[in-house]
Design a protein around this motif. Sequence first.
Motif, PDB file in Angstrom:
ATOM      1  N   ALA A 194      88.647 -67.861 -11.368  1.00  0.00           N
ATOM      2  CA  ALA A 194      89.200 -67.865 -12.786  1.00  0.00           C
ATOM      3  C   ALA A 194      89.176 -66.394 -13.139  1.00  0.00           C
ATOM      4  O   ALA A 194      90.070 -65.651 -13.475  1.00  0.00           O
ATOM      5  N   PHE A 195      87.972 -65.548 -12.646  1.00  0.00           N
ATOM      6  CA  PHE A 195      88.103 -64.398 -13.025  1.00  0.00           C
ATOM      7  C   PHE A 195      88.981 -63.367 -12.187  1.00  0.00           C
ATOM      8  O   PHE A 195      89.649 -62.323 -12.659  1.00  0.00           O
ATOM      9  N   ALA A 196      89.134 -63.690 -10.839  1.00  0.00           N
ATOM     10  CA  ALA A 196      90.233 -63.342 -10.109  1.00  0.00           C
ATOM     11  C   ALA A 196      91.490 -63.412 -10.601  1.00  0.00           C
ATOM     12  O   ALA A 196      92.188 -62.596 -10.565  1.00  0.00           O
ATOM     13  N   ASN A 197      91.597 -64.578 -11.135  1.00  0.00           N
ATOM     14  CA  ASN A 197      93.104 -64.762 -11.726  1.00  0.00           C
ATOM     15  C   ASN A 197      93.229 -63.966 -12.905  1.00  0.00           C
ATOM     16  O   ASN A 197      94.435 -63.452 -13.179  1.00  0.00           O
ATOM     17  N   VAL A 198      92.348 -63.749 -13.812  1.00  0.00           N
ATOM     18  CA  VAL A 198      92.475 -63.029 -14.940  1.00  0.00           C
ATOM     19  C   VAL A 198      92.873 -61.450 -14.416  1.00  0.00           C
ATOM     20  O   VAL A 198      93.857 -60.917 -14.886  1.00  0.00           O
ATOM     21  N   LEU A 199      92.105 -61.094 -13.483  1.00  0.00           N
ATOM     22  CA  LEU A 199      92.734 -59.552 -13.061  1.00  0.00           C
ATOM     23  C   LEU A 199      93.926 -59.599 -12.154  1.00  0.00           C
ATOM     24  O   LEU A 199      94.642 -58.699 -12.594  1.00  0.00           O
ATOM     25  N   LYS A 200      94.219 -60.856 -11.390  1.00  0.00           N
ATOM     26  CA  LYS A 200      95.473 -60.923 -11.015  1.00  0.00           C
ATOM     27  C   LYS A 200      96.712 -60.855 -11.993  1.00  0.00           C
ATOM     28  O   LYS A 200      97.781 -60.177 -11.863  1.00  0.00           O
ATOM     29  N   ARG A 201      96.282 -61.629 -13.083  1.00  0.00           N
ATOM     30  CA  ARG A 201      97.625 -61.458 -14.015  1.00  0.00           C
ATOM     31  C   ARG A 201      97.787 -60.170 -14.908  1.00  0.00           C
ATOM     32  O   ARG A 201      99.011 -59.719 -15.191  1.00  0.00           O
ATOM     33  N   MET A 202      96.557 -59.334 -15.202  1.00  0.00           N
ATOM     34  CA  MET A 202      96.713 -58.201 -15.670  1.00  0.00           C
ATOM     35  C   MET A 202      97.540 -57.227 -14.730  1.00  0.00           C
ATOM     36  O   MET A 202      98.422 -56.419 -15.087  1.00  0.00           O
ATOM     37  N   LEU A 203      97.296 -57.082 -13.548  1.00  0.00           N
ATOM     38  CA  LEU A 203      97.830 -56.496 -12.672  1.00  0.00           C
ATOM     39  C   LEU A 203      99.322 -56.718 -12.178  1.00  0.00           C
ATOM     40  O   LEU A 203     100.142 -55.931 -12.083  1.00  0.00           O
ATOM     41  N   GLU A 204      99.619 -58.152 -12.593  1.00  0.00           N
ATOM     42  CA  GLU A 204     100.890 -58.690 -12.304  1.00  0.00           C
ATOM     43  C   GLU A 204     101.746 -58.215 -13.515  1.00  0.00           C
ATOM     44  O   GLU A 204     102.826 -57.580 -13.337  1.00  0.00           O
ATOM     45  N   ALA A 205     101.071 -58.360 -14.908  1.00  0.00           N
ATOM     46  CA  ALA A 205     101.954 -57.650 -15.852  1.00  0.00           C
ATOM     47  C   ALA A 205     102.417 -56.468 -15.979  1.00  0.00           C
ATOM     48  O   ALA A 205     103.139 -55.998 -16.308  1.00  0.00           O
ATOM     49  N   ALA A 206     101.177 -55.426 -15.509  1.00  0.00           N
ATOM     50  CA  ALA A 206     101.667 -54.048 -15.224  1.00  0.00           C
ATOM     51  C   ALA A 206     102.598 -53.845 -14.075  1.00  0.00           C
ATOM     52  O   ALA A 206     103.595 -53.133 -14.357  1.00  0.00           O
ATOM     53  N   GLY A 207     102.497 -54.615 -13.206  1.00  0.00           N
ATOM     54  CA  GLY A 207     103.622 -54.450 -12.030  1.00  0.00           C
ATOM     55  C   GLY A 207     104.894 -55.026 -12.542  1.00  0.00           C
ATOM     56  O   GLY A 207     105.934 -54.279 -11.727  1.00  0.00           O
ATOM     57  N   ARG A 208     105.085 -55.933 -13.293  1.00  0.00           N
ATOM     58  CA  ARG A 208     106.335 -56.379 -13.665  1.00  0.00           C
ATOM     59  C   ARG A 208     107.010 -55.630 -14.998  1.00  0.00           C
ATOM     60  O   ARG A 208     108.105 -55.992 -15.428  1.00  0.00           O
ATOM     61  N   GLY A 209     106.309 -54.762 -15.275  1.00  0.00           N
ATOM     62  CA  GLY A 209     106.860 -53.834 -16.342  1.00  0.00           C
ATOM     63  C   GLY A 209     106.600 -54.587 -17.903  1.00  0.00           C
ATOM     64  O   GLY A 209     107.183 -54.122 -18.872  1.00  0.00           O
ATOM     65  N   MET A 210     105.629 -55.610 -17.876  1.00  0.00           N
ATOM     66  CA  MET A 210     105.099 -56.238 -19.534  1.00  0.00           C
ATOM     67  C   MET A 210     104.228 -55.121 -19.966  1.00  0.00           C
ATOM     68  O   MET A 210     103.930 -55.352 -21.274  1.00  0.00           O
ATOM     69  N   TRP A 211     103.520 -54.311 -19.186  1.00  0.00           N
ATOM     70  CA  TRP A 211     102.172 -53.710 -19.869  1.00  0.00           C
ATOM     71  C   TRP A 211     102.467 -52.322 -19.191  1.00  0.00           C
ATOM     72  O   TRP A 211     102.198 -52.101 -17.982  1.00  0.00           O
ATOM     73  N   GLU A 212     102.259 -51.262 -20.085  1.00  0.00           N
ATOM     74  CA  GLU A 212     102.266 -49.919 -19.509  1.00  0.00           C
ATOM     75  C   GLU A 212     100.781 -49.541 -19.579  1.00  0.00           C
ATOM     76  O   GLU A 212     100.266 -48.843 -20.885  1.00  0.00           O
ATOM     77  N   ALA A 213      99.856 -49.950 -19.027  1.00  0.00           N
ATOM     78  CA  ALA A 213      98.536 -49.665 -18.853  1.00  0.00           C
ATOM     79  C   ALA A 213      98.262 -48.147 -18.340  1.00  0.00           C
ATOM     80  O   ALA A 213      98.997 -47.592 -17.617  1.00  0.00           O
ATOM     81  N   LYS A 214      97.071 -47.598 -18.897  1.00  0.00           N
ATOM     82  CA  LYS A 214      96.795 -46.273 -18.516  1.00  0.00           C
ATOM     83  C   LYS A 214      96.286 -46.227 -16.835  1.00  0.00           C
ATOM     84  O   LYS A 214      95.977 -47.155 -16.479  1.00  0.00           O
ATOM     85  N   PRO A 215      96.785 -45.192 -16.074  1.00  0.00           N
ATOM     86  CA  PRO A 215      96.400 -45.211 -14.814  1.00  0.00           C
ATOM     87  C   PRO A 215      94.798 -45.553 -14.403  1.00  0.00           C
ATOM     88  O   PRO A 215      94.626 -46.177 -13.415  1.00  0.00           O
ATOM     89  N   GLU A 216      94.109 -45.091 -15.477  1.00  0.00           N
ATOM     90  CA  GLU A 216      92.555 -45.158 -15.086  1.00  0.00           C
ATOM     91  C   GLU A 216      92.141 -46.680 -15.240  1.00  0.00           C
ATOM     92  O   GLU A 216      91.264 -47.227 -14.576  1.00  0.00           O
ATOM     93  N   VAL A 217      92.879 -47.470 -16.154  1.00  0.00           N
ATOM     94  CA  VAL A 217      92.618 -48.815 -16.181  1.00  0.00           C
ATOM     95  C   VAL A 217      93.120 -49.568 -14.946  1.00  0.00           C
ATOM     96  O   VAL A 217      92.461 -50.342 -14.232  1.00  0.00           O
ATOM     97  N   ILE A 218      94.376 -49.179 -14.672  1.00  0.00           N
ATOM     98  CA  ILE A 218      95.014 -50.133 -13.399  1.00  0.00           C
ATOM     99  C   ILE A 218      93.980 -49.856 -12.253  1.00  0.00           C
ATOM    100  O   ILE A 218      93.694 -50.653 -11.672  1.00  0.00           O
ATOM    101  N   GLN A 219      93.637 -48.553 -11.953  1.00  0.00           N
ATOM    102  CA  GLN A 219      92.658 -48.318 -10.971  1.00  0.00           C
ATOM    103  C   GLN A 219      91.409 -49.243 -10.936  1.00  0.00           C
ATOM    104  O   GLN A 219      90.709 -49.679 -10.027  1.00  0.00           O
TER     105      GLN A 219
END
Length: 473
Positions: A407-432
């Motif tokens: 479940a925790f892996a999916n939480v991280l996966k969805r956050m990265l997916e949202a950023a990758g699909r342009g739903m979320w403009e996260a700070k570079p350090e957060v994405i890293q």
Amino acid sequence: CTRWRAAGKLEEAVQIRNLLARNTEELSMVLHALAGGYVLPEAGGDLLRDGAGVLPTGRNIHALDPYRMPSAAAMERGAQAAQAILDAHREANSGAYPETVAINLWGLDAIKTKGESVAMVLHMVGAVPVKEGTGRIARFELVPLEELGRPRVDVLCNMSGIFRDSFQNVVELLDDLFQRAAAAKEPAHMNFIHKHAKGMEAKGLSNPAARLFSNPAGDYGSMVNERVGQGNWEDGDELGDTWAARNAFSFGRGGERGAARPEVLKALLSTTERVIQEVDSVEYGLTDIQEYYANTGALKRAAQVARGGKAPSVSIIEAFGKDTKPRELEDVLRLEYRSKLLNPRWARAMADQGSGGAYEISQRMTAMVGWGATAGFSEGWVWDQAAGTYALDQEMAAKLRKNNPQAFANVLKRMLEAAGRGMWEAKPEVIQKLRELYSEMDDELEGVAKRNEATARAGEAASKAAAAAAKKQ
């Protein structure tokens, strides 16, 4: 007048008190049933919503009588909600009525509310139930235009599989209503059902008065949530197309039992200006389960595609409270995210529930992607706070990771997916940081899988060795 109303309320209160005092009948009727006696049946209900008719207790209750749906109370509340939606739409559109609205008819909602969603359909069309002497509804009668005082609004009814299968009598009554409304000799500008049916008839479409659509007979679900869950989509329009393909089957009277009518559905979607969804539970909302974005969100997207990119509005009606005032989809999503997913007390309570709580958090992250994909809801502050709460907070992340690593892996996966699909403009350090955490989880889960595989192979080898030893003996 006030005195008479007060006297009536007092009389009703005394009646309810006396009926509640008969709650001893619950035990006496259980004993009566165990002795082989007959227990009178009665439709169950909620005392606050349905009144004294649900009392006394101690009867053999069933959900509702489908031949009496919508109930009088549901008809009143549904009409209030529908009128409030029309008023809000006109206020936002220079006094113009919507030509078509789409209303989701869900089975469990209809059972809990005794048919409020059906009542909304009737109010939009301008119709009322006509009852037999037994109280059963025999027909939905069109209200004369001079009495209605406004145009008849066309309605695309999207039925869940449970509604379609459980309320065939209501489906047939609604189909009969739409057929008569389409054939009514009324001006096109005062009867949008007639207007649209004539337009489809001119194009050679069969059964242009079909308005009740669902999945194929015997099938269930839009499949949109499956595609979102698997990440198997490139553009939100694909999810709208998936919804339309899965819900292009018409139901009604006679042989209309799932006839494929994608052209009629597309024509209705092209004139849909508002989507209406009723929420019947205070426990689960739009952000809690996948079905809402997979149907309401995807229906909105399907209409947007059919309208050449112009998205319809979405009205949410909360049926669990006294207030029937509609709220816009975006406002409801913001409120739910603030009060649940991003609420520190809710987050801690869920995390403390162990594996199940982590799973619930994970599912809501997937739903966030679903709402962004279908309805275009992608406000960065939601993702920022979600990342801060569940991934970047070391204590919370450690707890979720321990309780349910998948479940925790999916939480991280969805956050990265949202950023990758342009739903979320996260700070570079957060994405890293998210990438590092996800890489760690990927390695951890792969290691667990390899250990499980090695354990299975060792167990298999031990079994074979034991079998061989037994043969030698």
